[in-house]
Motif scaffolding. Structure first.
Motif, short mmCIF file in Angstrom:
data_model
loop_
_atom_site.label_atom_id
_atom_site.label_comp_id
_atom_site.label_asym_id
_atom_site.label_seq_id
_atom_site.Cartn_x
_atom_site.Cartn_y
_atom_site.Cartn_z
N ASP A 92 -1.09 8.06 1.68
CA ASP A 92 -1.23 6.21 1.64
C ASP A 92 -1.46 5.90 3.69
O ASP A 92 -2.10 4.86 3.13
CB ASP A 92 -0.43 5.80 1.09
CG ASP A 92 -0.49 5.73 0.08
OD1 ASP A 92 -0.61 6.09 -1.17
OD2 ASP A 92 0.85 5.70 -0.91
N ILE A 140 0.91 -0.93 -0.07
CA ILE A 140 -0.53 0.07 -0.21
C ILE A 140 0.79 1.42 -0.03
O ILE A 140 0.88 2.42 -0.71
CB ILE A 140 -0.97 0.22 1.61
CG1 ILE A 140 -1.66 -1.16 0.69
CG2 ILE A 140 -1.42 1.53 1.21
CD1 ILE A 140 -2.64 -1.62 2.39
N HIS A 151 2.17 0.91 -3.80
CA HIS A 151 0.54 2.13 -4.58
C HIS A 151 0.59 0.63 -4.82
O HIS A 151 0.00 1.30 -6.14
CB HIS A 151 1.38 2.88 -5.21
CG HIS A 151 1.87 3.91 -4.42
ND1 HIS A 151 1.76 4.70 -2.98
CD2 HIS A 151 3.46 4.29 -4.94
CE1 HIS A 151 3.02 5.24 -2.50
NE2 HIS A 151 4.03 5.34 -3.47
#
Length: 343
Positions: A185, A120, A124
């Motif tokens: 994020d 994550i 990404h």
């Protein structure tokens, strides 16, 4: 053995069987009620007849989208993940003869979490890649823990210590990733780490459903052998159980369910830890509590999600509610084990 003694034994067995059937059917009925509540309740409350019509494929304005697209995937994710967590947690605790030997404590879910956070905040990637990476990492973590704890003979204490050490290391990795990750994020990673049914999608559930349908019957079928392993490896071997093969099959089946459930919902705290002890207290001795433990897991997840959605002004992820329930029990268990000299 006298006739009276045999009669008492058989009467006791029938009483235990009735208790098992009553507890299991009650847990199943409660799970059905909670599933219905998950489909009916939300920002708009729909009556049962509208929910049934929407599930049957009839197009109702507003109802069909809310029930079939939002609430049904959320309910199924909680149902499947809760059963997987409950079944796997009970398997580890019974097989290793220690209430602390559950996937949350010995680092299995931490492996999945570290991989998910890495995907994550660093890579990404899409949700599908996050799920695949978390499954692979969970399986790799359990293999590493088992290899490091094996030694010349299998040791429960060594496995728990190695698992706790691996968990601490992976938690440090997660903290580092959150520290160096991009600010935008971090919320997504934290939502995943907290364990949540938010955003569950139907296309993400088939892999979890297939895994549960394959692995759960294996664990249930080996429930009798699981009870013998609880007596100890030597006792189980003397009764005709191949301890190594049985243990490996149970571990692999449980880890597959844990890994897929964690990939789908995140590491929902303490469900695997609480389900076994609750089921054991409800069912009592004499019959396997494998199925009741899975049903307890379902009820814990669904009930906690409903509480998190509607009991407070702010909506909380299911993992926060289960964490509030599980943390006091963990402290109680540690204090009791310390007084008994088990720590």
């Amino acid at each position: 053995m006298t006739h009276n003694t045999l009669t008492l034994i058989m009467a006791g067995r029938r009483a235990r069987r009735r208790r098992w059937l009553l507890v299991t059917s009650s847990l199943a009925a409660l799970a059905c009620i909670l599933c219905g509540a998950m489909l009916m309740l939300g920002s708009t409350i729909y009556p049962v007849k509208d929910v049934i019509r929407a599930l049957s494929g009839e197009q109702l304005k507003g109802v069909s989208f809310a029930v079939s697209t939002i609430r049904l995937p959320r309910m199924l994710a909680g149902l499947l993940a809760g059963f997987a967590f409950g079944l796997a947690g009970n398997t580890f605790q019974t097989m290793l003869r220690n209430p602390l030997a559950n996937p949350n404590v010995i680092g299995i879910t931490a492996g999945s979490s570290a991989a998910a956070v890495f995907c994550i905040v660093i890579l990404h990637t899409s949700d599908a890649v996050v799920s695949v990476a978390s499954v692979i990492a969970g399986l790799a973590t359990v293999v590493l823990i088992y290899v490091l704890s094996r030694g010349r003979t299998f040791s429960v204490g060594r496995l728990i210590l190695v698992g706790i050490a691996i968990q601490a290391m992976l938690n440090a990795v997660i903290s580092y990733l959150l520290l160096v990750g991009a600010q935008q994020d971090i919320p997504a990673a934290l939502r995943w780490l907290s364990g949540s049914l938010n955003g569950a999608q139907m296309d993400e559930l088939p892999s979890l459903a297939i895994t549960v349908l394959i692995c759960a019957p294996i664990v249930i079928a080996l429930g009798k052998h699981l009870g013998l392993l609880e007596l100890g490896e030597q006792a189980a071997t003397s009764l005709g159980v191949n301890a190594d093969i049985t243990r490996i099959v149970l571990i692999l089946s449980s880890v597959c369910m844990i890994a897929l459930a964690t990939a789908a919902t995140g590491p929902i705290a303490f469900v695997a830890f609480l389900s076994g002890p609750i089921a054991k207290r409800l069912v009592g001795v004499g019959f396997s509590n494998v199925i009741p433990a899975g049903l307890v897991g379902v009820n814990l997840v669904l009930a906690a999600d409903l509480i998190g959605q509607f009991a407070f002004e702010v909506r909380f992820p299911v993992g926060i509610i289960t964490g509030i329930l599980g943390a006091p029990y963990l402290l109680f268990l540690l204090i009791r084990m310390n007084r008994k000299g088990d720590l």
